[in-house]
Design a protein around this motif. Structure first.
Motif, PDB file in Angstrom:
ATOM      1  N   MET A   1      23.669   0.706  69.226  1.00 40.68           N
ATOM      2  CA  MET A   1      24.522  -0.291  68.544  1.00 40.68           C
ATOM      3  C   MET A   1      25.635   0.517  67.576  1.00 40.68           C
ATOM      4  SD  MET A   1      23.523  -3.103  65.405  1.00 40.68           S
ATOM      5  CE  MET A   1      22.814  -3.858  66.325  1.00 40.68           C
ATOM      6  N   SER A   2      26.691   0.150  67.733  1.00 40.26           N
ATOM      7  CA  SER A   2      27.767   0.977  66.848  1.00 40.26           C
ATOM      8  C   SER A   2      28.039   0.180  65.432  1.00 40.26           C
ATOM      9  CB  SER A   2      29.101   0.724  67.682  1.00 40.26           C
ATOM     10  OG  SER A   2      29.758  -0.538  67.636  1.00 40.26           O
ATOM     11  N   ILE A   3      28.248   1.177  64.617  1.00 42.88           N
ATOM     12  CA  ILE A   3      28.679   0.734  63.256  1.00 42.88           C
ATOM     13  C   ILE A   3      29.991   0.958  62.742  1.00 42.88           C
ATOM     14  CG2 ILE A   3      27.924   1.432  60.665  1.00 42.88           C
ATOM     15  CD1 ILE A   3      25.121   2.705  61.852  1.00 42.88           C
ATOM     16  N   ARG A   4      30.541  -0.035  62.359  1.00 42.88           N
ATOM     17  CA  ARG A   4      32.053   0.118  62.091  1.00 42.88           C
ATOM     18  C   ARG A   4      32.089   0.601  60.552  1.00 42.88           C
ATOM     19  NH1 ARG A   4      34.132  -5.035  60.384  1.00 42.88           N
ATOM     20  NH2 ARG A   4      32.391  -6.369  60.545  1.00 42.88           N
ATOM     21  N   GLU A   5      33.280   1.012  60.197  1.00 46.53           N
ATOM     22  CA  GLU A   5      33.392   1.566  58.935  1.00 46.53           C
ATOM     23  C   GLU A   5      34.233   0.574  58.272  1.00 46.53           C
ATOM     24  OE1 GLU A   5      34.477   5.778  58.952  1.00 46.53           O
ATOM     25  OE2 GLU A   5      32.286   6.309  59.047  1.00 46.53           O
ATOM     26  N   VAL A   6      33.943   0.257  56.833  1.00 37.17           N
ATOM     27  CA  VAL A   6      34.742  -0.435  56.114  1.00 37.17           C
ATOM     28  C   VAL A   6      35.080   0.117  54.983  1.00 37.17           C
ATOM     29  CG1 VAL A   6      34.972  -2.604  54.994  1.00 37.17           C
ATOM     30  CG2 VAL A   6      33.655  -2.686  57.059  1.00 37.17           C
ATOM     31  N   GLU A   7      36.440   0.481  54.656  1.00 33.83           N
ATOM     32  CA  GLU A   7      36.858   1.258  53.617  1.00 33.83           C
ATOM     33  C   GLU A   7      37.264   0.405  52.304  1.00 33.83           C
ATOM     34  OE1 GLU A   7      40.705   4.043  53.464  1.00 33.83           O
ATOM     35  OE2 GLU A   7      39.193   4.805  54.573  1.00 33.83           O
ATOM     36  N   ILE A   8      36.935   0.940  51.192  1.00 33.07           N
ATOM     37  CA  ILE A   8      37.376   0.291  50.021  1.00 33.07           C
ATOM     38  C   ILE A   8      37.901   1.353  49.099  1.00 33.07           C
ATOM     39  CG2 ILE A   8      35.401  -1.359  50.103  1.00 33.07           C
ATOM     40  CD1 ILE A   8      34.148   0.249  47.675  1.00 33.07           C
ATOM     41  N   SER A   9      38.552   0.888  48.098  1.00 29.31           N
ATOM     42  CA  SER A   9      39.380   1.884  47.361  1.00 29.31           C
ATOM     43  C   SER A   9      38.458   2.043  45.891  1.00 29.31           C
ATOM     44  CB  SER A   9      40.841   1.457  46.807  1.00 29.31           C
ATOM     45  OG  SER A   9      40.620   0.181  46.310  1.00 29.31           O
ATOM     46  N   ASP A  10      37.599   1.161  45.644  1.00 30.21           N
ATOM     47  CA  ASP A  10      36.680   1.739  44.445  1.00 30.21           C
ATOM     48  C   ASP A  10      35.612   2.361  44.876  1.00 30.21           C
ATOM     49  OD1 ASP A  10      38.354   0.216  42.964  1.00 30.21           O
ATOM     50  OD2 ASP A  10      37.639  -1.620  43.373  1.00 30.21           O
ATOM     51  N   GLU A  11      34.761   2.892  44.028  1.00 28.66           N
ATOM     52  CA  GLU A  11      33.595   3.443  44.001  1.00 28.66           C
ATOM     53  C   GLU A  11      32.291   2.727  44.586  1.00 28.66           C
ATOM     54  OE1 GLU A  11      32.230   6.170  40.983  1.00 28.66           O
ATOM     55  OE2 GLU A  11      34.376   6.796  40.829  1.00 28.66           O
TER      56      GLU A  11
ATOM     57  N   GLY B   1      28.495   4.956  51.932  1.00 25.06           N
ATOM     58  CA  GLY B   1      27.436   5.539  52.821  1.00 25.06           C
ATOM     59  C   GLY B   1      26.292   4.471  53.086  1.00 25.06           C
ATOM     60  N   ASP B   2      26.315   3.242  52.198  1.00 25.48           N
ATOM     61  CA  ASP B   2      25.549   2.305  52.513  1.00 25.48           C
ATOM     62  C   ASP B   2      25.770   1.617  53.931  1.00 25.48           C
ATOM     63  OD1 ASP B   2      23.966   2.536  50.105  1.00 25.48           O
ATOM     64  OD2 ASP B   2      24.975   0.862  49.112  1.00 25.48           O
ATOM     65  N   VAL B   3      24.622   1.180  54.617  1.00 21.71           N
ATOM     66  CA  VAL B   3      24.980   0.658  56.033  1.00 21.71           C
ATOM     67  C   VAL B   3      24.378  -1.077  55.781  1.00 21.71           C
ATOM     68  CG1 VAL B   3      24.226   0.681  58.321  1.00 21.71           C
ATOM     69  CG2 VAL B   3      24.704   2.521  57.149  1.00 21.71           C
ATOM     70  N   ILE B   4      25.423  -1.970  55.984  1.00 21.44           N
ATOM     71  CA  ILE B   4      24.916  -3.251  55.791  1.00 21.44           C
ATOM     72  C   ILE B   4      24.690  -3.835  57.244  1.00 21.44           C
ATOM     73  CG2 ILE B   4      25.438  -5.519  54.991  1.00 21.44           C
ATOM     74  CD1 ILE B   4      26.561  -2.185  53.444  1.00 21.44           C
ATOM     75  N   ALA B   5      23.776  -4.687  57.465  1.00 19.20           N
ATOM     76  CA  ALA B   5      23.637  -5.350  58.937  1.00 19.20           C
ATOM     77  C   ALA B   5      23.374  -6.789  58.447  1.00 19.20           C
ATOM     78  CB  ALA B   5      22.279  -4.782  59.526  1.00 19.20           C
ATOM     79  N   VAL B   6      24.021  -7.580  59.408  1.00 20.27           N
ATOM     80  CA  VAL B   6      23.945  -9.094  59.288  1.00 20.27           C
ATOM     81  C   VAL B   6      23.861  -9.482  60.874  1.00 20.27           C
ATOM     82  CG1 VAL B   6      25.221 -11.218  58.860  1.00 20.27           C
ATOM     83  CG2 VAL B   6      25.086  -9.152  57.239  1.00 20.27           C
ATOM     84  N   LEU B   7      22.889 -10.120  61.206  1.00 19.87           N
ATOM     85  CA  LEU B   7      22.803 -10.859  62.565  1.00 19.87           C
ATOM     86  C   LEU B   7      23.187  -9.849  63.719  1.00 19.87           C
ATOM     87  CD1 LEU B   7      24.023 -14.326  61.621  1.00 19.87           C
ATOM     88  CD2 LEU B   7      21.542 -13.732  61.945  1.00 19.87           C
ATOM     89  N   GLY B   8      22.738  -8.539  63.717  1.00 20.88           N
ATOM     90  CA  GLY B   8      22.937  -7.633  64.751  1.00 20.88           C
ATOM     91  C   GLY B   8      24.319  -6.974  64.543  1.00 20.88           C
ATOM     92  N   GLU B   9      24.964  -7.222  63.540  1.00 17.32           N
ATOM     93  CA  GLU B   9      26.388  -6.616  63.411  1.00 17.32           C
ATOM     94  C   GLU B   9      25.981  -5.548  62.289  1.00 17.32           C
ATOM     95  OE1 GLU B   9      30.314  -8.368  63.398  1.00 17.32           O
ATOM     96  OE2 GLU B   9      29.301 -10.086  63.665  1.00 17.32           O
ATOM     97  N   LYS B  10      26.513  -4.360  62.210  1.00 15.99           N
ATOM     98  CA  LYS B  10      26.406  -3.250  61.158  1.00 15.99           C
ATOM     99  C   LYS B  10      27.806  -2.684  60.813  1.00 15.99           C
ATOM    100  CE  LYS B  10      21.808  -1.323  62.117  1.00 15.99           C
ATOM    101  NZ  LYS B  10      21.180  -0.191  62.865  1.00 15.99           N
ATOM    102  N   ALA B  11      27.925  -2.468  59.362  1.00 13.94           N
ATOM    103  CA  ALA B  11      29.011  -2.187  58.860  1.00 13.94           C
ATOM    104  C   ALA B  11      28.711  -0.779  57.795  1.00 13.94           C
ATOM    105  CB  ALA B  11      29.904  -3.050  58.175  1.00 13.94           C
TER     106      ALA B  11
END
Length: 74
Positions: free
Chosen positions: A1-11, A57-67
């Motif tokens: 399963m691939s993990i997509r990266e989601v970028e934020i500007s804060d810490e 670096g945290d990995v969040i998963a919801v219903l089979g999708e990961k980010a």
């Protein structure tokens, strides 16, 4: 399963906000329902707090999708 990266500007970002930003929830009501129904994990562990602070670096998963959270602030 691939993990997509989601970028934020804060810490950090709250879980409920991240779910919306990453497209894992349609809106705040949907995010709350997913969390309350036990459908959300953070780093492999079920998370029930919508206000949980997520960090780079945290990995969040919801219903089979990961980010993965990526912070530009670092």
């Amino acid at each position: 399963m691939s993990i997509r990266e989601v970028e934020i500007s804060d810490e950090s970002i709250r879980l409920g906000q991240f779910l919306k930003l990453a497209g894992l929830a349609e809106d705040g009501v949907h995010a709350r329902a997913l969390i309350e129904d036990g459908e959300v994990t953070v780093n492999g562990r079920e998370e029930t707090r919508r206000g949980k602070q997520l960090v780079h670096g945290d990995v969040i998963a919801v219903l089979g999708e990961k980010a993965r959270l990526v912070s530009r602030a670092l």
